[in-house]
Structures are given as C-alpha cells and as structure tokens.
Enzyme design. Structure first.
Site, PDB file in Angstrom:
ATOM      1  N   HIS A 213      -3.054   6.862  -1.146  1.00 39.09           N
ATOM      2  CA  HIS A 213      -3.703   7.635  -0.027  1.00 39.09           C
ATOM      3  C   HIS A 213      -3.816   8.022   0.852  1.00 39.09           C
ATOM      4  O   HIS A 213      -4.414   7.873   2.556  1.00 39.09           O
ATOM      5  CB  HIS A 213      -4.983   6.373   0.228  1.00 39.09           C
TER       6      HIS A 213
ATOM      7  N   HIS B 166       1.117  -1.834   0.187  1.00 42.20           N
ATOM      8  CA  HIS B 166       0.342   0.133  -0.054  1.00 42.20           C
ATOM      9  C   HIS B 166       0.832   0.800   0.469  1.00 42.20           C
ATOM     10  O   HIS B 166       1.233   1.604   1.000  1.00 42.20           O
ATOM     11  CB  HIS B 166      -0.933   0.073   1.262  1.00 42.20           C
TER      12      HIS B 166
ATOM     13  N   TYR C 138      -0.916   7.048   3.106  1.00 42.17           N
ATOM     14  CA  TYR C 138      -0.482   6.716   3.958  1.00 42.17           C
ATOM     15  C   TYR C 138       1.049   6.452   4.021  1.00 42.17           C
ATOM     16  O   TYR C 138       1.332   7.269   3.165  1.00 42.17           O
ATOM     17  CB  TYR C 138      -0.811   4.992   3.754  1.00 42.17           C
TER      18      TYR C 138
END
Length: 338
Positions: free
Chosen positions: A164, A161, A166
C-alpha cells in the site's frame, strides 16, 4: 478441508479460515489503544472470525500514517495492546499485529518524514528526507524491537506491512526507489530492506511463531511491480516467513480502473504458485460463493475480509449460515438463526 475447519500455522491453530484484514480505525490517542479498539476487535472476535490482524501499528513515532494510529515504538504501549489480545483470546479467536512504517505517506505535521527517496507522494504530502544507510539500519532495529513488544503483549502472529505504498513498499517499488546504492537499482537490492527487517524480526520473534508479510502485487503502472516481482521478493525471505498476504495499490497516487469482487485473487494464486508459500487472499471476498471458490478451486487457505467486517461484525456467522456450516454460535446469537 472446508472454510470452517481448523487451520494450523506453526504454533497457531485457527478455528476457521476467515481473517479480519488490518484496517486503520483512526481512534488511538498518542499511540495508545483505548475502549474503541477493545470493542471494535472484540465484536469481530465474538462474531466468529478465526484470526484478527490488528491495524497498522507504528514502529516509530514518525512512522504513523496519522496521529491517530496505534503505536508500538515504546514499552508503554504493551499493556493496552495486551488487554485487547487477552480479550480476543477469551472469545475464541487468534490475533496478530501488523507492524508498519508509513514512510512518505505519513501525515504528521512537525515530524521528520522519511522515504527511500525525496519525492513526495502527492502535493498534499510533505517531501520526505531520503534515508541514509545508517538510518535504514536504525529502522530495521525499530521493527525488531516492535516485534519483541508484540511478543510480550501475547500476539499470535506478526504481519510485516510491505504493501500500500508505505515505507517498505517504497523500497520495493521501482516507481519510488531510484537509489543507486545497495538498497536500489536492481530487483535484489530493492528487496534488501525487507529482507533485513524480516531477519531482524526473526531474532526475537522465533521460528515457532508464524510470520506473515503483506504485499501489493499490482501498482497500476506499467513500470511498477507485479505478482512476478512480489514472488521474487517472497523467495528472498522464503525460509523466514510462513504466509504472504496479497493486496494491491497505494505506492503511487493512482486508483485501479476496475474494482470488483475477487479482483486480487489471480495475484494471490500467482504468488502462491511461484513461491510454494501459502497466500492469504483479500479483496471483496465476502460472498459465500466467492469465498468457497477461492478456497476450494484456487486452493487459497485463508480468506481475509475487510470492509465487509467493518459494516457487519457478524459477517462470518452469516457466511456460515449460507454455507450451512455446522458451527457453534455463542449464546445468545444462536437463537437468531432461522
């Protein structure tokens, strides 16, 4: 090849081109999977999805977005995750896991929150501790250990990931990374943290297994990353990954001016074109016409469905009906066809 034809990535063969995008359901207790996850993911597998990507799963206790996130920072989580994996496999779908670190977007009272810098995401969030180089290396190893646990649990694919807003995105973005060391100040340096994580993961998640990376290709600020920069970061790790997964937003507290079906498609096409690496597209693609357009005209191999699948676990069956696809429905669902 059509959307309901099989697709192979390394040793993983999918029965169709539809992916359940990772979406947090805020149901874990102390990081553990439970019956809610079992039912939630099982329903989408039985509903015909080719690949399910488990929600953001924390590589460290302080890397959760909230206290209700799934965890994979300890061997104690493997058995619960393996039960989900085995059940999804029994229903004919493949399953991946998204390894994640929330960074400054963690809402965890009492935990040390960390980031590339020391600026909070918004007034609502805790100001983070700016990571030292030694601490960066420790987090890189946390991703590698999480990947090893994912392998033991039987997952088919790992997605890292980096979207977004993060932690990895906080290093990639010039809007949040103001470091002047080897992890900041230039495009190449901002991509170093991701590159080191990918290489560390590949030590244990060997090359016969597929590896994806999710990116935000729009940051909704003129100074932020675009698909061009994301293509550069992809090319830095091109030999180690198999697909990108192109989303947008999240790095700063700002929403897009317009959201409409297919609003992220152009970014997926751009990254795919500039890297030669297949991209998963996502973003309100849950109509038959738009999914077909993305696949047939834009040559997007995999179509990720998000909120549409939250509301309707049998969405893929409905799309198959609209496309008049010749697929096998599990009994008794086939009786519901008109």
């Amino acid at each position: 090849m059509g959307l309901f034809d099989s697709y192979k990535v390394k040793n993983m063969e999918l029965k169709n081109r539809f992916v359940m995008a990772p979406m947090c359901i805020d149901a874990a207790i102390d990081g553990f999977a439970n019956a809610t996850h079992f039912v939630h993911y099982g329903a989408r597998a039985q509903g015909g999805v080719g690949l399910i990507i488990l929600e953001a799963t924390a590589v460290a206790q302080n890397s959760r977005i909230t206290e209700y996130d799934l965890g994979i920072w300890d061997d104690k989580f493997i058995d619960g995750l393996k039960q989900i994996v085995d059940y999804v496999h029994s229903l004919g779908a493949k399953i991946g896991i998204q390894l994640a670190h929330a960074g400054r977007k963690a809402e965890l009272p009492g935990e040390t929150i960390v980031s590339a810098g020391s600026v909070a995401f918004s007034e609502r969030y805790q100001a983070p501790h700016e990571l030292t180089i030694e601490e960066i290396h420790q987090i890189t190893e946390q991703f590698a250990q999480a990947a090893l646990r994912a392998k033991k649990a039987g997952f088919d694919v790992i997605e890292i990931h980096a979207a977004h807003g993060y932690l990895i995105n906080q290093f990639l973005s010039p809007l949040t990374n103001e470091r002047e060391d080897v992890y900041g100040s230039t495009l190449e340096n901002r991509g170093r943290f991701l590159a080191e994580i990918v290489q560390a993961v590949r030590r244990v998640w060997t090359y016969e297994y597929p590896l994806f990376v999710r990116f935000s290709a729009k940051e909704f600020d003129i100074q932020g990353n675009t698909a061009k920069e994301i293509a550069h970061y992809t090319n830095m790790i091109i030999e180690h990954i198999d697909m990108t997964h192109i989303s947008s937003g999240g790095v700063i507290n700002r929403k897009p001016d317009k959201v409409f079906p297919g609003y992220q498609l152009n970014d997926a096409v751009t990254v795919q074109h500039l890297t030669g690496k297949p991209a998963i597209a996502v973003g309100m693609l849950d109509s038959a016409d738009l999914a077909l357009y993305a696949h047939e005209e834009l040559e997007i191999e995999l179509i990720a469905l998000g909120r549409g699948l939250l509301l309707n676990p049998n969405l893929v069956f409905e799309l198959a009906g609209e496309m008049d696809a010749d697929i096998e429905y599990p009994y008794p669902y086939g009786r519901a066809r008109k």
